[in-house]
Design a protein around this motif. Structure first.
Motif, PDB file in Angstrom:
ATOM      1  N   LYS A  13       0.831  -1.222   0.000  1.00  0.00           N
ATOM      2  CA  LYS A  13       0.000   0.000   0.000  1.00  0.00           C
ATOM      3  C   LYS A  13       0.857   1.260   0.000  1.00  0.00           C
ATOM      4  CE  LYS A  13      -1.962  -1.247   3.890  1.00  0.00           C
ATOM      5  NZ  LYS A  13      -1.292  -2.563   3.990  1.00  0.00           N
ATOM      6  N   SER A  14       1.840   1.304   0.910  1.00  0.00           N
ATOM      7  CA  SER A  14       2.659   2.514   1.023  1.00  0.00           C
ATOM      8  C   SER A  14       3.546   2.685  -0.209  1.00  0.00           C
ATOM      9  CB  SER A  14       3.522   2.472   2.281  1.00  0.00           C
ATOM     10  OG  SER A  14       2.681   2.433   3.414  1.00  0.00           O
ATOM     11  N   THR A  15       3.949   1.576  -0.820  1.00  0.00           N
ATOM     12  CA  THR A  15       4.767   1.653  -2.034  1.00  0.00           C
ATOM     13  C   THR A  15       3.919   2.240  -3.165  1.00  0.00           C
ATOM     14  OG1 THR A  15       5.917  -0.321  -1.253  1.00  0.00           O
ATOM     15  CG2 THR A  15       6.352   0.354  -3.514  1.00  0.00           C
ATOM     16  N   VAL A  25       7.606   7.770   2.312  1.00  0.00           N
ATOM     17  CA  VAL A  25       6.979   7.195   3.507  1.00  0.00           C
ATOM     18  C   VAL A  25       7.681   5.881   3.848  1.00  0.00           C
ATOM     19  CG1 VAL A  25       4.711   8.218   3.062  1.00  0.00           C
ATOM     20  CG2 VAL A  25       5.216   5.960   2.124  1.00  0.00           C
ATOM     21  N   ALA A  26       7.421   5.379   5.057  1.00  0.00           N
ATOM     22  CA  ALA A  26       8.047   4.117   5.464  1.00  0.00           C
ATOM     23  C   ALA A  26       7.440   2.954   4.673  1.00  0.00           C
ATOM     24  CB  ALA A  26       7.823   3.906   6.960  1.00  0.00           C
ATOM     25  N   MET A  27       8.326   2.113   4.117  1.00  0.00           N
ATOM     26  CA  MET A  27       7.890   0.903   3.406  1.00  0.00           C
ATOM     27  C   MET A  27       8.832  -0.204   3.847  1.00  0.00           C
ATOM     28  SD  MET A  27       7.792   2.599  -0.362  1.00  0.00           S
ATOM     29  CE  MET A  27       8.812   4.008  -0.019  1.00  0.00           C
ATOM     30  N   THR A  33       3.995  -1.657   9.099  1.00  0.00           N
ATOM     31  CA  THR A  33       4.983  -0.595   8.931  1.00  0.00           C
ATOM     32  C   THR A  33       4.277   0.753   9.068  1.00  0.00           C
ATOM     33  OG1 THR A  33       6.177  -2.015   7.409  1.00  0.00           O
ATOM     34  CG2 THR A  33       6.746   0.312   7.338  1.00  0.00           C
ATOM     35  N   THR A  34       3.101   0.841   8.454  1.00  0.00           N
ATOM     36  CA  THR A  34       2.317   2.082   8.548  1.00  0.00           C
ATOM     37  C   THR A  34       1.347   1.959   9.703  1.00  0.00           C
ATOM     38  OG1 THR A  34       2.372   2.216   6.154  1.00  0.00           O
ATOM     39  CG2 THR A  34       0.782   3.639   7.265  1.00  0.00           C
ATOM     40  N   ILE A  35       1.308   2.985  10.549  1.00  0.00           N
ATOM     41  CA  ILE A  35       0.278   3.034  11.588  1.00  0.00           C
ATOM     42  C   ILE A  35      -0.545   4.312  11.411  1.00  0.00           C
ATOM     43  CG2 ILE A  35      -0.203   3.119  14.072  1.00  0.00           C
ATOM     44  CD1 ILE A  35       2.168   1.193  14.428  1.00  0.00           C
ATOM     45  N   ILE A  80      -5.068   8.465   0.357  1.00  0.00           N
ATOM     46  CA  ILE A  80      -4.749   8.224   1.764  1.00  0.00           C
ATOM     47  C   ILE A  80      -4.366   6.756   1.943  1.00  0.00           C
ATOM     48  CG2 ILE A  80      -7.252   8.115   2.326  1.00  0.00           C
ATOM     49  CD1 ILE A  80      -6.409   9.147   5.150  1.00  0.00           C
ATOM     50  N   ASP A  81      -3.188   6.568   2.530  1.00  0.00           N
ATOM     51  CA  ASP A  81      -2.616   5.229   2.746  1.00  0.00           C
ATOM     52  C   ASP A  81      -2.764   4.925   4.235  1.00  0.00           C
ATOM     53  OD1 ASP A  81      -0.779   3.006   2.885  1.00  0.00           O
ATOM     54  OD2 ASP A  81       0.885   4.401   3.237  1.00  0.00           O
ATOM     55  N   VAL A  82      -3.399   3.804   4.557  1.00  0.00           N
ATOM     56  CA  VAL A  82      -3.679   3.521   5.973  1.00  0.00           C
ATOM     57  C   VAL A  82      -2.985   2.233   6.438  1.00  0.00           C
ATOM     58  CG1 VAL A  82      -5.902   4.723   5.874  1.00  0.00           C
ATOM     59  CG2 VAL A  82      -5.822   2.252   5.500  1.00  0.00           C
TER      60      VAL A  82
HETATM   61 MG   LIG Z   1       2.287   0.825   4.746  1.00  0.00          MG
END
Ligand SMILES: [Mg+2]
Ligand SMILES: Nc1nc2c(ncn2[C@@H]2O[C@H](COP(=O)(O)OP(=O)(O)OP(=O)(O)O)[C@@H](O)[C@H]2O)c(=O)[nH]1
Length: 400
Positions: A13-15, A25-27, A33-35, A80-82
């Motif tokens: 998702k974050s990628t 963002v963190a990947m 990884t994402t909070i 929006i990435d959750v």
């Molecule tokens: Mg993520």
């Protein structure tokens, strides 16, 4: 307009978010990884209306890519990435589903699925996981989230003994507007389930669950980004997903490839625009870098007609939500008072009229609507005229 990026942990998702927005963002390959959610601007790719008039536009928002075959306009949409969602989240598994509130304003969802089958349902490394299972559980968890909201307020509804259909729609709208489930979504859901005439006190738990499922379908439509298509095991899984869910929009994607290409383009190593099926190397590269890019060219761009990342955003907005681009302009000039050409482009629901367009620009324009002109054909159009994709519209209105 906001598009939510959802899926189990480690699906990418974050990628996908970073590849679309160029926000760092963190990947990482470990789950959760994402909070906290990441927000940024992605773009829908449309044909620029300037092409019709042989002019080059100056977008105020988004950007233009000049091409011999016709300029392309990238119109901004919020992404929006959750955090990752796991089966049982509604009972508190994983991070639970509290973070789903981050998605409450989303108009549609891109569900990132790890099509390689190399992460299990909780995002941990494995082999041979069936991604079809992920498609099913995610929809279920989102519907359960809505069910919880409905049930939390049901005691109030139960007492209302509301006999009027309108009043019941109004009560449900008040209850669900916080997650952007609006009256038209509610009415469609009630109609589909033939619940229009049923008093709240007679609704079974099954009725409520079915209603939550239909509300999800209308208020947060989902497209599937079948990610990690650069990994060999993905191909057969993508075919399986497509045959298991023929009614769904499923796009083969490689977020990692898109991110690599966009980063390289940012550093002037190559020319590449989101949604293109090829790139051109223009900078100095070592053999290893060249080899990496050639692998992307062969295994992703050529094989799947692009990385799929741009297509997943375009399909969400233009296909699933059925929006069309509309440009304000004038018959005398396409420039604004600063001399900039076709600066604006708006995304509107297909079926919108000239009057809807006027109201979207300004209440005064809608209230004072006299007539509009289709600038491409120079024809006068009335309030009820239904707009088409790529229309350039001039509005005449009485000033208040
Ligand atoms: Mg993520
Ligand atoms: N091969 C391959 N790996 C990918 C792709 N997209 C993401 N990954 C890798 O998958 C891992 C997880 O990526 P993230 O983007 O952090 O995944 P996420 O869904 O945001 O994960 P959480 O935030 O933990 O829920 C990372 O190691 C990425 O490099 C892809 O298209 N191909």
């Amino acid at each position: 307009m906001q598009v939510g990026i959802v899926g189990k942990p480690s699906a990418g998702k974050s990628t996908l978010f970073s590849a679309s927005t160029l926000v760092d963002v963190a990947m990482a390959s470990y789950p959760f990884t994402t909070i906290e959610p990441n927000k940024g601007t992605g773009f829908v790719r449309v044909e620029d209306a300037g092409n019709f008039f042989n002019v080059v536009s100056d977008p105020k928002h988004g950007f233009l890519v000049k091409k011999e075959t016709g300029n392309i306009r990238y119109v901004p949409v919020e992404l929006i990435d959750v955090a990752g969602l796991v089966p049982g989240a509604s009972e508190g598994k994983g991070l639970g589903n509290k973070f789903l509130n981050d998605l409450s304003q989303a108009d549609a969802l891109i569900h990132v699925v790890d099509a390689s089958g190399m992460t299990d349902e909780e995002g941990k490394a494995t082999v041979g996981h069936d991604p079809c299972k992920d498609v099913i559980f995610l929809e279920k968890e989102i519907s359960l989230w809505f069910l919880k909201i409905i049930e939390n307020n049901w005691s109030k509804f139960g007492k209302s003994h509301e006999s009027e259909y309108r009043k019941r729609v109004e009560l449900l709208s008040q209850n669900l507007s916080g997650v952007k489930i609006l009256a038209p979504h509610i009415e469609k859901a009630l109609k589909k389930l033939k619940l229009e005439e049923k008093q709240f006190s007679n609704w079974s738990r099954e009725d409520k669950m079915d209603f939550a499922i239909e509300c999800r379908r209308y208020s947060k439509p989902i497209i599937i980004a079948a990610n990690k298509c650069d990994i060999a095991s993905a191909e057969s899984n993508i075919k399986k997903m497509q045959s298991t869910f023929p009614e769904k929009t499923i796009v083969a994607c490689s977020a990692a490839s898109e991110l690599a290409l966009r980063k390289a383009a940012q550093q002037d190593v190559l020319t590449y625009y989101p949604g293109e099926v090829d790139f051109e190397i223009i900078g100095e590269l070592n053999d290893k870098q060249k080899e990496g890019l050639e692998t992307i060219r062969t295994n992703v761009l050529t094989k799947f007609s692009g990385t799929g990342i741009q297509k997943s955003i375009d399909d969400t907005i233009l296909k699933v939500l059925d929006y069309i681009p509309i440009f304000p302009g004038g018959v005398k000039t396409l420039k604004n008072k600063n001399g900039n050409t076709l600066v604006d482009c708006f995304l509107m629901k297909n079926g919108s009229t000239a009057l809807d367009f006027a109201y979207m620009l300004h209440t005064d324009m809608g209230d004072g609507f006299i007539r509009a002109i289709d600038v491409k054909t120079k024809q006068i159009i009335g309030k009820e005229h239904v707009l088409k994709s790529g229309d350039v519209i001039e509005l005449m209105f009485k000033k208040p």
